[in-house]
Design a protein around this motif. Structure first.
Motif, PDB file in Angstrom:
ATOM      1  N   GLU A   7      88.374 -10.382  48.105  1.00 58.41           N
ATOM      2  CA  GLU A   7      89.624 -10.830  47.430  1.00 58.41           C
ATOM      3  C   GLU A   7      89.872 -12.072  47.839  1.00 58.41           C
ATOM      4  O   GLU A   7      90.566 -12.916  46.989  1.00 58.41           O
ATOM      5  CB  GLU A   7      90.644  -9.741  47.837  1.00 58.41           C
ATOM      6  CG  GLU A   7      92.076 -10.037  47.246  1.00 58.41           C
ATOM      7  CD  GLU A   7      92.076  -9.839  45.916  1.00 58.41           C
ATOM      8  OE1 GLU A   7      92.692 -10.701  45.161  1.00 58.41           O
ATOM      9  OE2 GLU A   7      91.211  -9.224  45.241  1.00 58.41           O
ATOM     10  N   GLU A   8      89.922 -12.551  49.109  1.00 58.07           N
ATOM     11  CA  GLU A   8      90.167 -13.897  49.646  1.00 58.07           C
ATOM     12  C   GLU A   8      89.217 -15.058  48.983  1.00 58.07           C
ATOM     13  O   GLU A   8      89.862 -16.106  48.311  1.00 58.07           O
ATOM     14  CB  GLU A   8      90.076 -14.138  50.946  1.00 58.07           C
ATOM     15  CG  GLU A   8      91.028 -13.389  51.961  1.00 58.07           C
ATOM     16  CD  GLU A   8      90.826 -11.908  51.859  1.00 58.07           C
ATOM     17  OE1 GLU A   8      89.781 -11.478  51.613  1.00 58.07           O
ATOM     18  OE2 GLU A   8      91.630 -10.908  52.500  1.00 58.07           O
ATOM     19  N   GLN A   9      88.001 -14.619  48.510  1.00 57.10           N
ATOM     20  CA  GLN A   9      87.069 -15.693  48.335  1.00 57.10           C
ATOM     21  C   GLN A   9      87.354 -15.871  46.716  1.00 57.10           C
ATOM     22  O   GLN A   9      87.282 -16.778  46.107  1.00 57.10           O
ATOM     23  CB  GLN A   9      85.771 -15.353  48.407  1.00 57.10           C
ATOM     24  CG  GLN A   9      85.255 -15.322  49.765  1.00 57.10           C
ATOM     25  CD  GLN A   9      83.875 -14.675  50.265  1.00 57.10           C
ATOM     26  OE1 GLN A   9      83.643 -13.824  49.535  1.00 57.10           O
ATOM     27  NE2 GLN A   9      83.389 -14.875  51.235  1.00 57.10           N
ATOM     28  N   ARG A  10      87.974 -14.665  45.966  1.00 54.48           N
ATOM     29  CA  ARG A  10      88.153 -14.719  44.550  1.00 54.48           C
ATOM     30  C   ARG A  10      89.390 -15.654  44.280  1.00 54.48           C
ATOM     31  O   ARG A  10      89.373 -16.429  43.486  1.00 54.48           O
ATOM     32  CB  ARG A  10      88.403 -13.386  43.998  1.00 54.48           C
ATOM     33  CG  ARG A  10      87.100 -12.599  43.651  1.00 54.48           C
ATOM     34  CD  ARG A  10      87.288 -11.346  42.823  1.00 54.48           C
ATOM     35  NE  ARG A  10      88.264 -10.524  43.443  1.00 54.48           N
ATOM     36  CZ  ARG A  10      87.567  -9.409  44.177  1.00 54.48           C
ATOM     37  NH1 ARG A  10      86.354  -9.333  44.447  1.00 54.48           N
ATOM     38  NH2 ARG A  10      88.578  -8.523  44.790  1.00 54.48           N
ATOM     39  N   LEU A  11      90.447 -15.434  45.180  1.00 55.27           N
ATOM     40  CA  LEU A  11      91.476 -16.214  45.208  1.00 55.27           C
ATOM     41  C   LEU A  11      91.252 -17.591  45.402  1.00 55.27           C
ATOM     42  O   LEU A  11      91.840 -18.580  44.660  1.00 55.27           O
ATOM     43  CB  LEU A  11      92.805 -15.881  46.025  1.00 55.27           C
ATOM     44  CG  LEU A  11      93.196 -14.483  45.923  1.00 55.27           C
ATOM     45  CD1 LEU A  11      94.162 -14.077  46.974  1.00 55.27           C
ATOM     46  CD2 LEU A  11      93.974 -14.700  44.613  1.00 55.27           C
ATOM     47  N   LEU A  12      90.050 -17.918  46.314  1.00 55.02           N
ATOM     48  CA  LEU A  12      89.822 -19.391  46.477  1.00 55.02           C
ATOM     49  C   LEU A  12      89.255 -19.985  45.142  1.00 55.02           C
ATOM     50  O   LEU A  12      89.679 -21.034  44.696  1.00 55.02           O
ATOM     51  CB  LEU A  12      88.783 -19.535  47.740  1.00 55.02           C
ATOM     52  CG  LEU A  12      88.120 -20.671  47.893  1.00 55.02           C
ATOM     53  CD1 LEU A  12      89.316 -22.148  48.250  1.00 55.02           C
ATOM     54  CD2 LEU A  12      87.146 -20.733  49.196  1.00 55.02           C
ATOM     55  N   LYS A  13      88.171 -19.071  44.534  1.00 54.07           N
ATOM     56  CA  LYS A  13      87.710 -19.642  43.469  1.00 54.07           C
ATOM     57  C   LYS A  13      88.564 -19.831  42.198  1.00 54.07           C
ATOM     58  O   LYS A  13      88.756 -21.150  41.664  1.00 54.07           O
ATOM     59  CB  LYS A  13      86.813 -18.558  42.923  1.00 54.07           C
ATOM     60  CG  LYS A  13      85.981 -18.862  41.436  1.00 54.07           C
ATOM     61  CD  LYS A  13      84.912 -17.784  41.402  1.00 54.07           C
ATOM     62  CE  LYS A  13      84.294 -18.174  39.768  1.00 54.07           C
ATOM     63  NZ  LYS A  13      83.758 -19.404  39.769  1.00 54.07           N
ATOM     64  N   GLU A  14      89.585 -19.038  42.066  1.00 53.07           N
ATOM     65  CA  GLU A  14      90.778 -19.225  41.056  1.00 53.07           C
ATOM     66  C   GLU A  14      91.446 -20.664  41.591  1.00 53.07           C
ATOM     67  O   GLU A  14      91.713 -21.162  40.440  1.00 53.07           O
ATOM     68  CB  GLU A  14      91.869 -18.006  41.195  1.00 53.07           C
ATOM     69  CG  GLU A  14      91.086 -16.655  40.689  1.00 53.07           C
ATOM     70  CD  GLU A  14      91.886 -15.456  40.632  1.00 53.07           C
ATOM     71  OE1 GLU A  14      93.017 -15.738  41.213  1.00 53.07           O
ATOM     72  OE2 GLU A  14      91.411 -14.556  40.183  1.00 53.07           O
ATOM     73  N   ALA A  15      91.718 -20.740  42.743  1.00 54.90           N
ATOM     74  CA  ALA A  15      92.605 -21.822  43.042  1.00 54.90           C
ATOM     75  C   ALA A  15      91.918 -23.074  42.589  1.00 54.90           C
ATOM     76  O   ALA A  15      92.485 -24.209  42.119  1.00 54.90           O
ATOM     77  CB  ALA A  15      92.906 -21.862  44.599  1.00 54.90           C
ATOM     78  N   VAL A  16      91.021 -23.207  43.066  1.00 56.65           N
ATOM     79  CA  VAL A  16      90.041 -24.528  43.095  1.00 56.65           C
ATOM     80  C   VAL A  16      89.660 -24.777  41.456  1.00 56.65           C
ATOM     81  O   VAL A  16      89.842 -25.759  41.042  1.00 56.65           O
ATOM     82  CB  VAL A  16      88.439 -24.632  43.774  1.00 56.65           C
ATOM     83  CG1 VAL A  16      87.597 -23.871  43.488  1.00 56.65           C
ATOM     84  CG2 VAL A  16      88.220 -26.184  43.733  1.00 56.65           C
TER      85      VAL A  16
END
Length: 380
Positions: A7-16
């Motif tokens: 979930e944290e990695q998906r949020l990072l992807k969405e942010a960048v």
């Protein structure tokens, strides 16, 4: 094996992805190329504000302590957007030297200004006849009292024009191709004795050929053992190769999407050319090449933290070889399917092809890594 993002990695992807989709359209990129150093200070500041410059650094050094998967996510996004900013040179490569070999004092001095976007770095390694061999070094570093004096010339130093600090490989003892006697030094770019010849590269970045004439730095400038730094250099360069693989996958992914969209809108004989079966077959082949590259990029990402340096090197070489082959195929097919417009500076697709070609030739081209894989006995 689970390849799903957390979930944290998906949020990072969405942010960048969100940051770059808003601030990095093709027309904006062309404007950034004209700014000082060939990239946008505003975008660099925004990357810092989102914490992207601090991802790989340990929490004790002010970073987030994240790993290779997070680096892959960021580099994939940078590849899709054709980002010009020196993330690879500053965070991945120079940051890698500081993380793996830097003293506490060096980390305290240099990592915080990287994280908050105040300083950028460049890796001065390539020499006139060294090709891709990291141990082929003629630039010298000689002791003078408590200082080091650096003499020599480095070529195609990406971000060398605007970097605040240079990370320089230099020979402290031995002959040109000896594996021992190589050090890594932190050199302020404005120190006396440095001259630069700057120029744009084919992919829109900017580089410099840098001459060091009696450049004197203190004893604290050496990262790790100044006589035995080759293992450190190889480790950091393998991380850089892995990051380049992820960037290339992002560029290939976007190239395929752009090409498919073009085939849907370009009409011939009264119908979209994407309806022609022969072109559909080409797109299918491009998709296969992309997925092969993606899987090898993931494999390299997992391998970058291998404790066994030889196993890591074999895996990264195999990934870089596949990335080179897939990138060349997808780039060539994208241009051909676009026709003449693909060769113009106004067409975005040509810029992806140029970047893929430069990635293929950075830290070892396909033939070089094919030889490394062949010599290692790895089956790919």
């Amino acid at each position: 094996m689970d390849f799903e993002l957390s979930e944290e990695q998906r949020l990072l992807k969405e942010a960048v992805d969100g940051l770059l989709s808003d601030g990095y359209q093709f027309t904006q990129r062309k404007k950034y190329m004209k700014e000082t150093g060939g990239w946008s200070q505003d975008i660099w500041r925004r990357l810092a504000e989102q914490g992207l410059l601090g991802l790989p650094f340990a929490e004790v050094d002010g970073g987030f302590g994240l790993g290779a998967v997070e680096a892959m996510i960021v580099m994939d996004a940078l590849g899709k957007a054709l980002v010009l900013e020196p993330y690879l040179a500053t965070v991945v490569i120079s940051g890698g030297f500081l993380r793996h070999g830097g003293s506490a004092a060096q980390r305290a001095e240099h990592i915080p200004p990287i994280i908050d976007g105040r300083k950028t770095f460049a890796f001065a390694q390539l020499e006139k006849d060294s090709r891709y061999d990291l141990h082929d070094v003629t630039t010298s570093a000689r002791k003078r009292g408590q200082s080091w004096v650096i003499e020599g010339k480095k070529f195609v130093v990406i971000n060398g024009e605007s970097a605040d600090t240079l990370v320089v490989t230099a020979r402290t003892e031995g002959a040109q191709r000896d594996t021992a006697g190589i050090g890594v030094f932190l050199v302020p770019s404005n120190v006396k004795g440095i001259t630069k010849e700057t120029y744009p590269t084919q992919d829109g970045l900017r580089a410099a050929d840098i001459t060091f004439t009696g450049v004197e730095v203190g004893a604290h400038a050496a990262i790790g053992d100044p006589n035995n730094a080759l293992l450190l250099i190889e480790r950091v360069v393998d991380e850089a190769r892995t990051a380049l693989c992820a960037e290339a996958v992002g560029a290939m992914d976007e190239s395929l999407k752009i090409t498919v969209e073009y085939l849907k809108t370009r009409n011939q004989f009264g119908v979209p050319i994407g309806s022609f079966q022969s072109l559909q077959h080409r797109v299918a082949d491009m998709f296969v090449a992309l997925e092969q590259a993606r899987s090898m990029s993931m494999f390299a990402t997992m391998a970058v933290d291998f404790g066994d340096g030889a196993e890591r090197a074999k895996t990264v070489a195999a990934a870089k070889m596949q990335i080179g082959m897939s990138g060349k195929f997808i780039g060539q097919q994208s241009i051909q399917l676009h026709g003449g417009i693909g060769m113009t500076m106004e067409a975005k697709i040509g810029h992806y092809f140029k970047r893929l070609a430069m990635i293929e030739n950075t830290f070892g081209d396909t033939r070089y890594h094919l030889r490394r894989v062949s010599e290692s006995g790895v089956l790919v």
